[in-house]
Design a protein around this motif. Structure first.
Motif, PDB file in Angstrom:
ATOM      1  N   TYR A  42       0.850  -1.189   0.000  1.00  0.00           N
ATOM      2  CA  TYR A  42       0.000   0.000   0.000  1.00  0.00           C
ATOM      3  C   TYR A  42       0.887   1.241   0.000  1.00  0.00           C
ATOM      4  N   SER A 170     -10.464   1.333 -11.232  1.00  0.00           N
ATOM      5  CA  SER A 170      -9.487   1.183 -10.143  1.00  0.00           C
ATOM      6  C   SER A 170     -10.144   1.312  -8.776  1.00  0.00           C
ATOM      7  N   ILE A 171     -11.013   2.306  -8.612  1.00  0.00           N
ATOM      8  CA  ILE A 171     -11.609   2.528  -7.289  1.00  0.00           C
ATOM      9  C   ILE A 171     -12.618   1.420  -6.944  1.00  0.00           C
ATOM     10  N   THR A 173     -12.419  -1.733  -8.079  1.00  0.00           N
ATOM     11  CA  THR A 173     -11.603  -2.918  -7.805  1.00  0.00           C
ATOM     12  C   THR A 173     -10.965  -2.836  -6.427  1.00  0.00           C
ATOM     13  N   MET A 174     -10.472  -1.650  -6.067  1.00  0.00           N
ATOM     14  CA  MET A 174      -9.859  -1.484  -4.748  1.00  0.00           C
ATOM     15  C   MET A 174     -10.870  -1.710  -3.636  1.00  0.00           C
ATOM     16  N   SER A 177     -11.887  -5.608  -3.538  1.00  0.00           N
ATOM     17  CA  SER A 177     -10.787  -6.451  -3.034  1.00  0.00           C
ATOM     18  C   SER A 177     -10.510  -6.181  -1.562  1.00  0.00           C
ATOM     19  N   SER A 178     -10.676  -4.940  -1.124  1.00  0.00           N
ATOM     20  CA  SER A 178     -10.480  -4.621   0.298  1.00  0.00           C
ATOM     21  C   SER A 178     -11.543  -5.285   1.161  1.00  0.00           C
ATOM     22  N   SER A 209      -5.785  -5.358  -4.114  1.00  0.00           N
ATOM     23  CA  SER A 209      -6.130  -4.101  -3.457  1.00  0.00           C
ATOM     24  C   SER A 209      -5.006  -3.077  -3.573  1.00  0.00           C
ATOM     25  N   THR A 210      -3.774  -3.516  -3.325  1.00  0.00           N
ATOM     26  CA  THR A 210      -2.638  -2.587  -3.392  1.00  0.00           C
ATOM     27  C   THR A 210      -2.374  -2.134  -4.832  1.00  0.00           C
ATOM     28  N   SER A 212      -4.560  -1.897  -7.165  1.00  0.00           N
ATOM     29  CA  SER A 212      -5.651  -0.974  -7.517  1.00  0.00           C
ATOM     30  C   SER A 212      -5.402   0.410  -6.929  1.00  0.00           C
ATOM     31  N   GLU A 213      -4.837   0.453  -5.714  1.00  0.00           N
ATOM     32  CA  GLU A 213      -4.550   1.751  -5.099  1.00  0.00           C
ATOM     33  C   GLU A 213      -3.483   2.511  -5.886  1.00  0.00           C
ATOM     34  N   TRP A 214      -2.413   1.818  -6.277  1.00  0.00           N
ATOM     35  CA  TRP A 214      -1.377   2.460  -7.098  1.00  0.00           C
ATOM     36  C   TRP A 214      -1.942   2.895  -8.444  1.00  0.00           C
TER      37      TRP A 214
END
Length: 272
Positions: A42, A170-171, A173-174, A177-178, A209-210, A212-214
């Motif tokens: 993250y 992205s948001i 998916t994040m 997954s979170s 999750s990570t 997707s955050e990047w």
């Protein structure tokens, strides 16, 4: 004249370069010091320990200021283009300014309340940053649809639409997954877990999750690249209007002097 000297395009360029350096530099330092695993941590994990935590806070504060400045200049540019008409565009522009302000505020909160300090405030800042930032991109994309072909071509619209879809995917998916990650590890403090072992419970959801955050963070950064051509056609100046010809709180002169109105000077040095 170099391309980055035209208008105020240096503003989004500086924002993109500085924000990218903030994430990448802190990631490199954290990996070299073995504070995190090298495989897609993250972003906040890469700024959990000293010294990268201090550097991350400093650099992200500056990035939030650059972001707010860029957002405000964009607001003023659209206001000037749509003056005397386009009421819907004015409303969208005002909404974008508010969303951009909250997103920049969220960045400032994330910078000053690290993940391992006050996690609730940190998460609030992250939600403001990503939530408001995603909406800002979508509103700006809607504005681009309103502005073409009168103010710019369809190429800019397609570029912003593509990045907007990237941000949306992205948001989502994040978030999904979170939820899966926390559901897989209900009894573990996932927020403070910095090291993961391949194959352990929740590892796959963690990577998704990570990543997707990047992906989300860099979709934000790249979106501001689409402002470069627009900002090349813009100049900003400050106008100083004097109310009197001295700075005393009382009538210093018995004879009135002429007060010079309308003094103009560049907003920043260099005559931009």
């Amino acid at each position: 004249m170099w391309w980055f000297q035209r208008g105020v395009c240096f503003l989004p360029v500086t924002l993109v370069v500085w924000s990218s350096a903030t994430f990448i530099l802190n990631y490199i330092i954290a990996v070299l010091l073995r504070h995190i695993d090298p495989l897609i941590p993250y972003i906040s994990d890469a700024s959990s320990e000293v010294p990268e935590r201090c550097l991350f806070g400093l650099m992200l504060n500056i990035a939030s200021f650059l972001g707010l400045a860029t957002i405000y200049v964009r607001y003023k540019q659209v206001e000037a283009l749509a003056i005397g008409g386009e009421p819907r565009l004015h409303r969208l522009n005002s909404a974008a300014l508010a969303l951009g302000f909250f997103s920049s505020l969220g960045m400032c909160i994330v910078a000053n309340f690290q993940k391992n300090a006050i996690i609730s405030v940190h998460l609030l800042g992250a939600a403001l940053t990503f939530g408001s930032g995603s909406l800002y991109i979508l509103v700006q994309t809607a504005m681009s649809h309103q502005m073409q072909p009168r103010f710019h071509s369809k190429d800019i619209l397609w570029a912003r639409t593509t990045i907007g879809l990237w941000t949306l995917v992205s948001i989502i998916t994040m978030f999904v997954s979170s939820v899966i990650l926390y559901d897989d590890l209900p009894d573990e403090d996932v927020t403070s877990k910095l090291h993961w072992t391949p194959g352990e419970m929740g590892y796959s959801a963690h990577l998704v999750s990570t990543a997707s955050e990047w992906s989300l963070a860099f979709s934000f950064i790249l979106f501001f690249l689409t402002f470069i051509r627009d900002f090349q056609k813009l100049h900003l100046k400050v106008q100083v209007v004097l109310q009197r010809n001295h700075l005393y709180d009382y009538g210093h002169y018995s004879v009135r002097g002429h007060v010079h109105h309308g003094e103009h000077s560049p907003l920043l040095a260099g005559g931009i």
